[in-house]
Write a protein that holds these residues in place. Structure first.
Motif, short mmCIF file in Angstrom:
data_model
loop_
_atom_site.label_atom_id
_atom_site.label_comp_id
_atom_site.label_asym_id
_atom_site.label_seq_id
_atom_site.Cartn_x
_atom_site.Cartn_y
_atom_site.Cartn_z
N ASN A 208 14.05 49.04 77.23
CA ASN A 208 15.32 49.00 76.51
C ASN A 208 15.01 48.88 75.03
O ASN A 208 14.56 47.83 74.57
CB ASN A 208 16.15 47.80 76.96
N LEU A 209 15.24 49.98 74.30
CA LEU A 209 14.87 50.05 72.89
C LEU A 209 16.15 49.99 72.07
O LEU A 209 16.89 50.97 71.99
CB LEU A 209 14.11 51.37 72.66
N PHE A 210 16.42 48.83 71.47
CA PHE A 210 17.70 48.62 70.78
C PHE A 210 17.50 48.44 69.28
O PHE A 210 16.95 47.43 68.85
CB PHE A 210 18.46 47.43 71.39
N PHE A 211 17.98 49.43 68.52
CA PHE A 211 17.89 49.35 67.06
C PHE A 211 19.18 48.83 66.43
O PHE A 211 19.29 48.79 65.22
CB PHE A 211 17.57 50.74 66.48
N GLU A 212 20.18 48.54 67.25
CA GLU A 212 21.45 47.97 66.74
C GLU A 212 21.77 46.75 67.58
O GLU A 212 21.35 46.67 68.74
CB GLU A 212 22.60 48.98 66.93
N PRO A 213 22.54 45.80 67.02
CA PRO A 213 22.87 44.60 67.78
C PRO A 213 23.62 44.92 69.07
O PRO A 213 24.35 45.91 69.13
CB PRO A 213 23.79 43.81 66.83
N SER A 214 23.42 44.08 70.07
CA SER A 214 24.12 44.27 71.34
C SER A 214 24.04 42.98 72.15
O SER A 214 22.99 42.34 72.20
CB SER A 214 23.43 45.39 72.13
N THR A 215 25.16 42.62 72.77
CA THR A 215 25.14 41.50 73.71
C THR A 215 25.35 42.05 75.11
O THR A 215 24.46 41.99 75.97
CB THR A 215 26.27 40.49 73.39
N ARG A 216 26.54 42.63 75.35
CA ARG A 216 26.91 43.12 76.68
C ARG A 216 26.00 44.25 77.17
O ARG A 216 25.45 44.19 78.27
CB ARG A 216 28.33 43.68 76.67
N THR A 217 25.88 45.30 76.36
CA THR A 217 25.19 46.51 76.84
C THR A 217 23.73 46.21 77.17
O THR A 217 23.23 46.60 78.21
CB THR A 217 25.31 47.63 75.79
N ARG A 218 23.06 45.47 76.28
CA ARG A 218 21.63 45.21 76.51
C ARG A 218 21.43 44.30 77.73
O ARG A 218 20.59 44.55 78.58
CB ARG A 218 20.98 44.60 75.27
N THR A 219 22.26 43.26 77.80
CA THR A 219 22.14 42.34 78.94
C THR A 219 22.48 43.06 80.24
O THR A 219 21.83 42.88 81.27
CB THR A 219 23.11 41.14 78.76
N SER A 220 23.50 43.88 80.18
CA SER A 220 23.95 44.61 81.37
C SER A 220 22.87 45.57 81.86
O SER A 220 22.56 45.64 83.06
CB SER A 220 25.24 45.36 80.99
N PHE A 221 22.24 46.29 80.94
CA PHE A 221 21.16 47.20 81.35
C PHE A 221 19.99 46.39 81.93
O PHE A 221 19.44 46.74 82.97
CB PHE A 221 20.66 48.04 80.16
N GLU A 222 19.63 45.30 81.27
CA GLU A 222 18.48 44.53 81.74
C GLU A 222 18.76 43.94 83.13
O GLU A 222 17.90 44.00 84.02
CB GLU A 222 18.13 43.42 80.74
N LEU A 223 19.96 43.40 83.30
CA LEU A 223 20.28 42.84 84.63
C LEU A 223 20.33 43.94 85.68
O LEU A 223 19.87 43.75 86.81
CB LEU A 223 21.61 42.10 84.58
N ALA A 224 20.89 45.08 85.31
CA ALA A 224 20.96 46.20 86.27
C ALA A 224 19.55 46.60 86.70
O ALA A 224 19.27 46.80 87.88
CB ALA A 224 21.69 47.38 85.62
N GLU A 225 18.65 46.70 85.72
CA GLU A 225 17.26 47.09 86.03
C GLU A 225 16.61 46.04 86.93
O GLU A 225 15.95 46.37 87.93
CB GLU A 225 16.47 47.24 84.72
N LYS A 226 16.82 44.77 86.59
CA LYS A 226 16.19 43.69 87.37
C LYS A 226 16.75 43.64 88.79
O LYS A 226 16.02 43.41 89.75
CB LYS A 226 16.39 42.35 86.67
N ARG A 227 18.05 43.85 88.92
CA ARG A 227 18.65 43.81 90.26
C ARG A 227 18.22 45.01 91.11
O ARG A 227 18.34 45.00 92.31
CB ARG A 227 20.18 43.70 90.15
N LEU A 228 17.70 46.05 90.44
CA LEU A 228 17.15 47.18 91.20
C LEU A 228 15.63 47.04 91.35
O LEU A 228 14.96 47.96 91.80
CB LEU A 228 17.47 48.50 90.49
N SER A 229 15.08 45.90 90.93
CA SER A 229 13.65 45.57 91.06
C SER A 229 12.73 46.36 90.13
O SER A 229 11.52 46.46 90.38
CB SER A 229 13.14 45.76 92.50
N ALA A 230 13.27 46.91 89.04
CA ALA A 230 12.39 47.57 88.05
C ALA A 230 11.73 46.50 87.19
O ALA A 230 12.22 45.38 87.09
CB ALA A 230 13.21 48.49 87.18
#
Ligand code: NCD
Length: 319
Positions: free
Chosen positions: A50-72
């Protein structure tokens, strides 16, 4: 059925069938986050950056949790801690990350077109998590998914998108998404914040919020994208809030079953008052909840996963 795309860059590129396929697949991922053990092995062994060059709370957390819940396996990189501050180009940063054998890249960047640029340079799938004022496809997909959950279908609905349309990637992606699925879209805001090309996107334009909300099914409020405002677009925040902020007084003229949406972050008291944001018509937190399932579906489909249908014994194929 398989998703034949290698990247998710915007909703402008997608057909209504492809959008519906992602929404249908998303439905199957909702219940994973309701389980006591919120994990399935479908992306086991894959690495997502997850390469984020702009601030983010929801989108970054949501992607990270989605990836983790899929075991990536996941790695997060933000601009302030990357070598971008030392002068490295976006292309070099991305190619160096790819040299470590990653399987997917999620990118947010202030430059419109940044995600497409990386998709052309890299061989792994790229997901656009917001490129400047251009597109934010997973936000629009989660908005469509939320409306579908609430209303059953998108077709025939009337949707008002209100606020800083000019600088909003959320507005642009939602215009594509809602019109492709058969809704009517009205963009509403001060004339200076409506892009000149709005009509060519197949939407109606309004400068009057009270009149606009009278007969719409969905009201999507947007934040003023202050980080992108290079000039003065309206006299004062106070005047903006008075004319274009949604409060309970203005809401009295809306339909009794209206749905109020906002992608977050909220500027309470500017585009929306706290009582409306937290009130009975608001689905703002449901948008966040469903965002996780939608991102799981996007990650899964772009990893080459097949969706075998809600009623199949094995809905997803393991990686
Ligand atoms: C939006 C964004 O970053 O474009 N937020 C989000 O991703 N949920 C909207 C905004 O910042 O106003």
């Amino acid at each position: 059925m398989k998703f034949e795309r290698t990247d998710l860059l915007g909703l402008e590129d997608l057909t209504p069938e492809e959008i519906n396929f992602i929404l249908e697949t998303s439905e199957s991922f909702v219940e994973i986050s309701e389980r006591p053990i919120k994990k399935v092995p479908v992306l086991r062994g894959l690495t997502v950056v997850n390469l984020f060059f702009e601030p983010s709370t929801r989108t970054r957390t949501s992607f990270e949790l989605a990836e983790k819940r899929l075991s990536a396996d996941t790695v997060n990189i933000s601009a302030s801690t990357s070598s971008a501050v030392k002068g490295e180009t976006l292309k070099d940063t991305a190619r160096n990350i790819e040299a470590m054998s990653i399987d997917m890249l999620v990118v947010r960047h202030s430059a419109p077109g940044a995600a497409r640029f990386l998709a052309d340079v890299l061989s792994c799938p790229v997901i656009n998590a917001g490129d400047g004022s251009h597109e934010h496809p997973t936000q629009a997909l989660l908005d469509l998914f939320t409306v579908k959950k609430k209303r059953g279908s998108i077709e025939g609905l009337k949707v008002a998108i209100v606020g800083d349309i000019l600088h909003s990637r959320v507005a642009r992606s939602n215009i594509w998404g809602f019109t492709k699925l058969g809704a009517r879209v009205i963009v509403c805001g001060p004339p200076t914040l409506i892009p000149p090309e709005a009509e060519s996107l197949g939407v109606e334009i309004s400068y009057d919020l009270v009149r606009t909300i009278r007969d719409v099914d969905i009201i999507m409020m947007l934040r003023i994208q202050t980080e992108r405002l290079k000039e003065c677009f309206f006299p004062s925040i106070r005047e903006y809030a008075e004319l274009y902020g949604l409060d309970s007084e203005k809401l009295k003229s809306a339909k009794s079953n209206v749905i109020i949406m906002h992608p977050g972050p909220l500027n309470r008291g500017v585009e929306i008052t706290p009582d409306v944001a937290d009130g009975p018509y608001s689905v703002i937190l449901e948008q966040v909840k469903y965002g996780l399932a939608v991102r799981m579906a996007v990650l899964y489909l772009l990893s080459g996963g097949e969706f075998k249908g809600e009623n199949s014994d094995q809905k997803w194929s393991d990686s």
